[in-house]
Enzyme design. Structure first.
Site, PDB file in Angstrom:
ATOM      1  N   HIS A 204      43.033  44.427  39.142  1.00 32.70           N
ATOM      2  CA  HIS A 204      43.144  43.975  40.481  1.00 32.70           C
ATOM      3  C   HIS A 204      43.882  42.688  40.577  1.00 32.70           C
ATOM      4  CE1 HIS A 204      40.153  47.220  41.146  1.00 32.70           C
ATOM      5  NE2 HIS A 204      40.489  47.114  42.304  1.00 32.70           N
ATOM      6  N   CYS A 521      46.571  56.128  47.907  1.00 31.79           N
ATOM      7  CA  CYS A 521      46.442  54.640  48.061  1.00 31.79           C
ATOM      8  C   CYS A 521      46.518  53.973  46.878  1.00 31.79           C
ATOM      9  CB  CYS A 521      45.232  54.224  49.089  1.00 31.79           C
ATOM     10  SG  CYS A 521      43.698  54.691  48.244  1.00 31.79           S
TER      11      CYS A 521
HETATM   12  C1  PEP Z   1      42.466  53.209  43.013  1.00 31.61           C
HETATM   13  O1  PEP Z   1      41.666  53.150  42.254  1.00 31.61           O
HETATM   14  O2  PEP Z   1      43.440  53.807  43.060  1.00 31.61           O
HETATM   15  C2  PEP Z   1      42.395  52.185  44.182  1.00 31.61           C
HETATM   16  C3  PEP Z   1      43.192  52.176  45.220  1.00 31.61           C
HETATM   17  O3  PEP Z   1      41.295  51.509  44.317  1.00 31.61           O
HETATM   18  P1  PEP Z   1      41.294  50.232  43.539  1.00 31.61           P
HETATM   19  O4  PEP Z   1      42.482  49.979  43.018  1.00 31.61           O
HETATM   20  O5  PEP Z   1      40.533  49.043  44.639  1.00 31.61           O
HETATM   21  O6  PEP Z   1      40.113  50.468  42.523  1.00 31.61           O
END
Ligand code: PEP
Ligand code: MG
Length: 587
Positions: A204, A521
């Site tokens: 993240h 996403c």
């Molecule tokens: C994903 O897992 O692709 C996502 C968009 O959520 P995050 O990156 O916040 O886990």
């Protein structure tokens, strides 16, 4: 002068950044970093010296009041601390950071602690080496004294002054690790790039760097040990390398690349408001991922048609256990909707856990968990805190009077989790007061497909949702059993793995067959290497970090979706999809 050397890591956020290294110690990322105005320098030096003097007084009192039977080492220890707090190499040098760089007092102290800490690390004598912890304790005391003073009713901390770089050196952050929430705290634009020892491409912290559009290299393992405070460093965010003390020729080459990138950005911005339509007339929805309501500005500036993912957990992190109330959340969602001016906002319920702990350095509930990515994360956590979930769901529904809102549930694996959320929504509806809350709003409900189990039983959940969003970051992590934040297995984190591609293709196909909209996403949506393939698989909605939108759009404008559909089938059937995609020039 040292010989130039390179530190290799993982390229996570593109571009070139050139500046001086600011080393931030592992435990001190939370220290406020801001610049004071030139006119405030004397008072900031005064703050720093006054806090040191107060701590010196405290230490004298402590030593004088030691009980007679106290171990003699204790008095000796306090003497060492007193010596440090008076030491010119410490206090004088910290003052120098304020005067030369206009650092705030806390930052200056943390910077000097880092510099001296390294000298202690290099000492042969074990006794002297261990004095580093004394230094850390003294700094902790001074920082506490500064915090007390700031809370002492004198108007709080001075306002954060964005730096005017004219004539000043740009700064790069170097740290063993930076939590995503801490990186968000650096959004004031103080740092032009960063390097960390740990992390992977879809950790993240890396995602936040991309959303901030600052070059970054993570997983450098030794970076924070090899690079020294104030070193000149080039971060090459495309190659995943940091060049320390570069030669003038290398520096000139990178400055040239920086200017080229700037020109390219300006050129791309011309595409901003043009709809993304393929050559054969297929319209593609371009959405943004955001972490804070204020990011909705960047989403609009990037030309997003709405927000496909609002990671609300950033509203919940590092608050010392005080979770945001329903009212505070409502205001945050309303603010984002206001900025979006009628465009849709997809609000995801909190995804706390794994590399997004509630508290810096982990929290009590998660401390003993061996595999947090497999633990009480995302919707599992929300369902274990019914009051918190209820507040979030109410805030989301209340905000919906200000614009189109969609509700997204992260990390669904069991149909029962979806049923539980629907029941919670029904419970809220039953107690909804039209007089107080307004008419019950229409809020579309969707799930993230990011656990293979959800992809495999999607047909059973589709009847109960309005839309689906594919979280490729976690889908890859959970399909391949590779921790996305662990640099030691980063080479095995493979978005091209046939199993991953098959799951994505299957989800897109099933959702569309059921007449439900489907978006990606995860980071794949903003990765140009996958634009053609995803279009070929039938995807017509991409959600990504705002700075990536124009780049991906440019690719879509040059694509022929019908031809790509044929090519995508070919790629999927091939034993090495990446190789086949390269042969077919899909990336
Ligand atoms: C994903 O897992 O692709 C996502 C968009 O959520 P995050 O990156 O916040 O886990
Ligand atoms: Mg995810």
């Amino acid at each position: 002068m040292r010989v130039s050397f390179q530190v290799f890591g993982i390229a996570v956020s593109q571009g070139v950044a050139i500046g001086r290294a600011v080393l931030v110690g592992a435990g001190r990322v939370d220290v406020a970093h801001y610049f004071v105005e030139p006119s405030q320098v004397p008072s900031e030096v005064g703050r720093c010296q006054a806090a040191c003097a107060r701590v010196a007084d405290e230490l004298v009192t402590l030593r004088d009041e030691l009980p007679l039977d106290a171990p003699p080492e204790l008095a000796a220890l306090l003497d060492v601390h007193l010596m440090l707090v008076h030491d010119e190499a410490f206090v004088g040098a910290a003052t120098q950071w304020i005067q030369d760089r206009r650092y705030n007092a806390e930052w200056a102290l943390a910077a000097q602690m880092e510099a001296l800490g390294r000298q202690f690390d290099d000492m042969e004598d074990e006794y002297l080496r261990e004095r580093k912890s004394d230094l850390e304790q003294v700094v902790e005391r001074i920082l506490t004294a500064l915090a007390r003073e700031a809370q002492g009713g004198d108007g709080g901390l001075p306002s954060i002054v964005p730096r005017d770089f004219a004539g000043d050196d740009p700064l790069l952050l170097v740290a063993a690790d930076i939590a995503p929430a801490d990186l968000i705290g650096f959004r004031q634009g103080v740092f032009k790039g960063f390097i960390t020892d740990v992390g992977g491409r879809t950790s993240h912290t890396a995602i936040v760097a991309r959303s901030m559009n600052i070059p970054a290299v993570v997983g450098s393992r030794e970076g924070s040990r090899l690079i020294r405070q104030d070193d000149w460093v080039i971060i090459d965010g495309d190659a995943g390398v940091a060049i320390v003390d570069p030669s003038p020729i290398v520096l000139a080459e990178y400055r040239f690349r920086q200017r080229q990138a700037e020109l390219e950005r300006e050129r791309l911005s011309l595409w901003r408001h043009r709809p993304a339509v393929t050559l054969d007339g297929q319209a593609v929805e371009m959405l943004a991922n955001i972490e804070l309501p204020s990011d909705a500005d960047a989403a609009m500036a990037g030309g997003a048609e709405g927000v496909g993912l609002f990671r609300t957990e950033f509203l919940f992190m590092n608050r010392g256990g005080n979770l945001p109330s329903e009212e505070e959340q409502y205001r945050a969602y309303r603010d984002a909707l206001t900025k979006l001016q009628g465009r849709p906002l997809t609000i995801r319920t909190v995804d706390i856990g794994a590399d997004k702990p509630l508290e810096r350095g982990g929290d009590a509930r998660h401390d003993h968990i061996l595999n947090p990515a497999l633990g009480l994360r995302a919707i599992r956590w929300s369902l274990s805190e019914p009051l918190m979930l209820r507040q979030q769901l109410r805030a989301i529904h209340r905000a919906a009077v200000h614009g189109p809102v969609k509700l997204l549930i992260p990390m669904v694996a069991h149909a029962a989790e979806l049923t539980a959320v629907r029941a919670a929504i029904e419970g809220i509806r039953a107690q909804w007061s039209v007089a107080q809350d307004g008419p019950w709003p229409k809020v579309d409900l969707g799930i993230m497909v990011e656990i293979p189990a959800a992809a495999l039983v999607l047909d059973r959940m589709l009847p109960f949702v309005d839309f689906v969003s594919i979280g490729t970051n976690d889908l890859i992590q959970y399909t391949l059993a590779i921790d996305r934040a662990d640099e030691s297995v980063a080479h095995l984190y493979d978005p091209w793995h046939p199993a991953v591609l098959q799951l994505i293709a299957q989800v897109i196909g099933q959702a569309q067959a059921a007449g439900k909209s489907v978006c990606v996403c995860g980071e794949m949506a903003g990765d140009l290497a996958f634009t053609d393939l995803l279009l070929g698989l039938g995807l017509r909605c991409f959600s990504m970090n705002p700075p990536q939108i124009t780049l991906v759009k440019q690719r879509i404008l040059r694509a022929d979706a019908a031809k790509l559909a044929v090519a995508a089938r070919d790629v999927l059937a091939h034993p090495s999809p990446q190789e086949r995609a390269r042969e077919l020039r899909l990336h």
